[in-house]
Motif scaffolding. Sequence first.
Motif, PDB file in Angstrom:
ATOM      1  N   LYS A 425     -74.957 -40.810  -1.279  1.00 50.44           N
ATOM      2  CA  LYS A 425     -74.686 -41.329  -2.616  1.00 50.44           C
ATOM      3  C   LYS A 425     -75.995 -41.861  -3.190  1.00 50.44           C
ATOM      4  O   LYS A 425     -76.745 -42.569  -2.506  1.00 50.44           O
ATOM      5  CB  LYS A 425     -73.644 -42.448  -2.568  1.00 50.44           C
ATOM      6  CG  LYS A 425     -73.332 -43.046  -3.945  1.00 50.44           C
ATOM      7  CD  LYS A 425     -72.107 -43.951  -3.901  1.00 50.44           C
ATOM      8  CE  LYS A 425     -70.831 -43.123  -3.809  1.00 50.44           C
ATOM      9  NZ  LYS A 425     -69.620 -43.946  -4.018  1.00 50.44           N
ATOM     10  N   ASN A 474     -70.707 -38.746  -6.290  1.00 45.60           N
ATOM     11  CA  ASN A 474     -71.844 -39.163  -5.455  1.00 45.60           C
ATOM     12  C   ASN A 474     -73.032 -39.665  -6.261  1.00 45.60           C
ATOM     13  O   ASN A 474     -74.082 -39.952  -5.688  1.00 45.60           O
ATOM     14  CB  ASN A 474     -72.297 -37.989  -4.576  1.00 45.60           C
ATOM     15  CG  ASN A 474     -71.307 -37.674  -3.497  1.00 45.60           C
ATOM     16  OD1 ASN A 474     -70.721 -38.580  -2.889  1.00 45.60           O
ATOM     17  ND2 ASN A 474     -71.081 -36.391  -3.238  1.00 45.60           N
ATOM     18  N   LEU A 476     -74.232 -42.455  -9.022  1.00 43.62           N
ATOM     19  CA  LEU A 476     -74.080 -43.649  -9.843  1.00 43.62           C
ATOM     20  C   LEU A 476     -75.138 -43.605 -10.943  1.00 43.62           C
ATOM     21  O   LEU A 476     -76.212 -43.054 -10.756  1.00 43.62           O
ATOM     22  CB  LEU A 476     -74.257 -44.906  -8.998  1.00 43.62           C
ATOM     23  CG  LEU A 476     -73.353 -45.030  -7.768  1.00 43.62           C
ATOM     24  CD1 LEU A 476     -73.779 -46.216  -6.914  1.00 43.62           C
ATOM     25  CD2 LEU A 476     -71.894 -45.163  -8.203  1.00 43.62           C
ATOM     26  N   LEU A 497     -75.856 -51.686  -8.877  1.00 49.56           N
ATOM     27  CA  LEU A 497     -75.418 -50.339  -8.505  1.00 49.56           C
ATOM     28  C   LEU A 497     -76.235 -49.785  -7.347  1.00 49.56           C
ATOM     29  O   LEU A 497     -75.716 -49.067  -6.483  1.00 49.56           O
ATOM     30  CB  LEU A 497     -75.525 -49.395  -9.708  1.00 49.56           C
ATOM     31  CG  LEU A 497     -74.429 -49.503 -10.774  1.00 49.56           C
ATOM     32  CD1 LEU A 497     -74.746 -48.592 -11.948  1.00 49.56           C
ATOM     33  CD2 LEU A 497     -73.068 -49.130 -10.186  1.00 49.56           C
ATOM     34  N   LYS A 499     -77.286 -51.209  -4.820  1.00 53.56           N
ATOM     35  CA  LYS A 499     -76.802 -51.715  -3.538  1.00 53.56           C
ATOM     36  C   LYS A 499     -75.708 -50.828  -2.956  1.00 53.56           C
ATOM     37  O   LYS A 499     -75.453 -50.857  -1.749  1.00 53.56           O
ATOM     38  CB  LYS A 499     -76.299 -53.150  -3.705  1.00 53.56           C
ATOM     39  CG  LYS A 499     -77.417 -54.136  -4.060  1.00 53.56           C
ATOM     40  CD  LYS A 499     -76.875 -55.532  -4.322  1.00 53.56           C
ATOM     41  CE  LYS A 499     -78.005 -56.491  -4.709  1.00 53.56           C
ATOM     42  NZ  LYS A 499     -77.486 -57.850  -5.025  1.00 53.56           N
ATOM     43  N   GLU A 500     -75.076 -50.020  -3.822  1.00 56.75           N
ATOM     44  CA  GLU A 500     -74.016 -49.122  -3.363  1.00 56.75           C
ATOM     45  C   GLU A 500     -74.547 -47.737  -2.996  1.00 56.75           C
ATOM     46  O   GLU A 500     -73.789 -46.898  -2.504  1.00 56.75           O
ATOM     47  CB  GLU A 500     -72.955 -48.973  -4.471  1.00 56.75           C
ATOM     48  CG  GLU A 500     -72.326 -50.279  -4.921  1.00 56.75           C
ATOM     49  CD  GLU A 500     -71.365 -50.068  -6.078  1.00 56.75           C
ATOM     50  OE1 GLU A 500     -70.748 -48.971  -6.132  1.00 56.75           O
ATOM     51  OE2 GLU A 500     -71.236 -50.972  -6.928  1.00 56.75           O
ATOM     52  N   ALA A 501     -75.829 -47.500  -3.247  1.00 57.59           N
ATOM     53  CA  ALA A 501     -76.407 -46.169  -3.021  1.00 57.59           C
ATOM     54  C   ALA A 501     -77.369 -46.201  -1.839  1.00 57.59           C
ATOM     55  O   ALA A 501     -77.908 -47.248  -1.480  1.00 57.59           O
ATOM     56  CB  ALA A 501     -77.136 -45.707  -4.274  1.00 57.59           C
ATOM     57  N   SER A 502     -77.574 -45.032  -1.253  1.00 62.56           N
ATOM     58  CA  SER A 502     -78.533 -44.964  -0.142  1.00 62.56           C
ATOM     59  C   SER A 502     -79.938 -44.666  -0.637  1.00 62.56           C
ATOM     60  O   SER A 502     -80.920 -45.006   0.026  1.00 62.56           O
ATOM     61  CB  SER A 502     -78.095 -43.902   0.870  1.00 62.56           C
ATOM     62  OG  SER A 502     -78.052 -42.629   0.251  1.00 62.56           O
TER      63      SER A 502
END
Length: 754
Positions: A425, A474, A476, A497, A499-502
Amino acid sequence: MKKKVMIMVLFSLSAAMNSQDIKMTNSTIDNKVKALLTKMSNEEKVGQMTQITVTNFEVTGRKGVIDAAKLKEGIQKYHIGSILNVPNPGAPTVKRWREVIATISDEANKTRLKIPVLYGIDAIHGASYTQGATLFPQQIGLAATFNTELVKEGAQISAYETRASSLPWVFSPDLDFPRNPAWSRMWETFGEDVYLSSKMAVALVQGFEGDGVGSKYQVASCMKHYIGYGSTTTGKDRTPSIIPERILRQYDLTIYEAAIKAGAKSVMVSSGEINGTPVHASKYLITDVLKNELGFAGVVVTDWKDIIYLYTRHKVAESNRDAVKIAVMAGIDMSMVPEDFTFYTDLLDLVNKGEVPMSRIDDAVSRILKMKFELNLFENTVANPKDYPDFGSDKHIQKAYETAAESITLLKNKESVLPLNKNEKILVTGATANSMKYLNGGWSYTWQGENSDTYAADKFTILEAFQNKIGKENVLYTAGADLEIENDEEIEKAVALAKEASKIILCLGEKNYTETPGDISNIYMSDSQIKLALALAKLDKPIILILNEGRPRLISDFESKMNAVIQCYLPGNEGARALVDIVYGDVNPSGRLPYNYPRYPNSLEKYNRKYTESISEGEQNDDAKYEKSYLPQYEFGTGLSYTTFKYSNIKIDKKEISSSDEITVTVEVTNSGFKEGKESVLLYLSDNVASITPEFKSLKRFEKVILAPSETKTITFTLTPQDLKFVNNDLKWISEKGTYTIQIGDQKVDFLLQ
């Protein structure tokens, strides 16, 4: 719904050349020109030298509607020879272009001599003023491909689609030699190297003009802006340059000479001034050098209002009439007036009173008529839609995609963070992430390119290309920053946002612009974007920096915190697809920087700098110290791949040569990695000691090759005596005895000129 474009192989445009195209020999054309000239009145001759913008002929208050009375006046009363620009509101369809050209042609056919009107257009990176046309990377991106054949093929497509619009004359290529990265037109050039620029110039001219501009699939090219336009001392557009003639000849003039030898039909003169003389007023540069010394036989056209500006801006003329006399006597053949008939009335008065000789008028008009005959405009000016089935076709789009893919340049890839895994993501953010304006830049549908999102609505922005590639679930997204205005709320949203992604895809760059609206006073990336980059860097997550910019905006405030850096330049309508395919490894990047990317605003050395440009107090003047103290962010020629290449066994056929000898150089290049890749093999030459302080190194040859894993190819280059020469203080090209060093990759070899 947006669709993925089918991958198709570009057909050979040369095969499509219609054998029925009318082709005339030079002698036949010359005879026709002479015969027509004898029939023309002074009024008709002066009219041929007059170019007016098409919007002058629109109905007042009804943009885009041609006023028959105004057009009749322009063609019948003032006998205008040329029209340029785009009808309002911008970017007509092919059908609309045909209607406009047909209307103009019909009026011209009512004149006594039925001389066709020559229509010129700024088709800068494709037929960029026609809806549905294929848009390629801007010129700076073309240079980054280091692939002249690919560039030539793109120009063939641009010519095809421009002619499909019934437009026979393009104001391209841009041969300016930029010396200041702040200059707003840097992206219209081929970068900071003369040899690269010359080869790319030839590729574009040959692609535009083919075997003859009489073909309905070719157009006449126009070199611009002759000369020294890219060397402003302020970095601002249309401001003065100070250039010694020795420098002008060794660098700037070399590019034009190459394009002239390739057959360029016309040239547009620089709006600037050199050493206090506006180029439009310089008989020495236009007549003595361009026409006589270089033998240029084509049309010399002004830029927008530039004869008027001799009077109103440059202050070298006491009146508009005086300005007209100065420019025409300097060698101008056609005036882009373009909004009134003052050039016509003043020049006609000058001719009738004997202040401008008929020999000068006849020379100018002969050049204009010759180009019209060469373009077959006397036979037909309106394209037949049946002849252009491939306008905007999948195979044309595929070639634009391939060109974008070879231009995009991977500058940094720390710990091989790229290519990404398609299952991760990601956060896509940044001011340039979701608009076609930042992929296309200026000269796209409209002058400043502000409407690209409307006209290219069926194309992918960067965000949309990522969503198409790995699925919206996948990806953001938030803008994160404006190009100029700081917005703390947007930054906070981007951080949350992230923080939710790799991984973070950070898209930064510049607004769309060209010419004076692109002038800047600070070459750093804007504060709002720097602030976003630094905020995201605090998260300690991998960041892939995507640059969409026409010139190198400094990123040294945060570059060290980026895990990967990709320079997209202005890659055109297919740029986002190409970029995302590179990010995920479906395409192996192969672009290389066509300029030094500076680290500091007061350290703007070019790659071929003089040795004294890298002196530090108490240090030796060698390259190691340069790397330590004057290191650019990225140097000319930088470009990474997902594989590795090894150079070995450099050899030359002679260790000692005379001034008339050629020298053959071979080197082995091996793909030492595990993925097929394209490598631009660059040959640099250094003159180790010279009477004019030598450059550290200069590019003399390049070749792009494809290598499979473990494959080795032997690359052969031949250097000629001209490659060893420079312009001395007597303005002569000379070479001098001594030692020269050839460098390819990490391989070096010396030879002696006896």
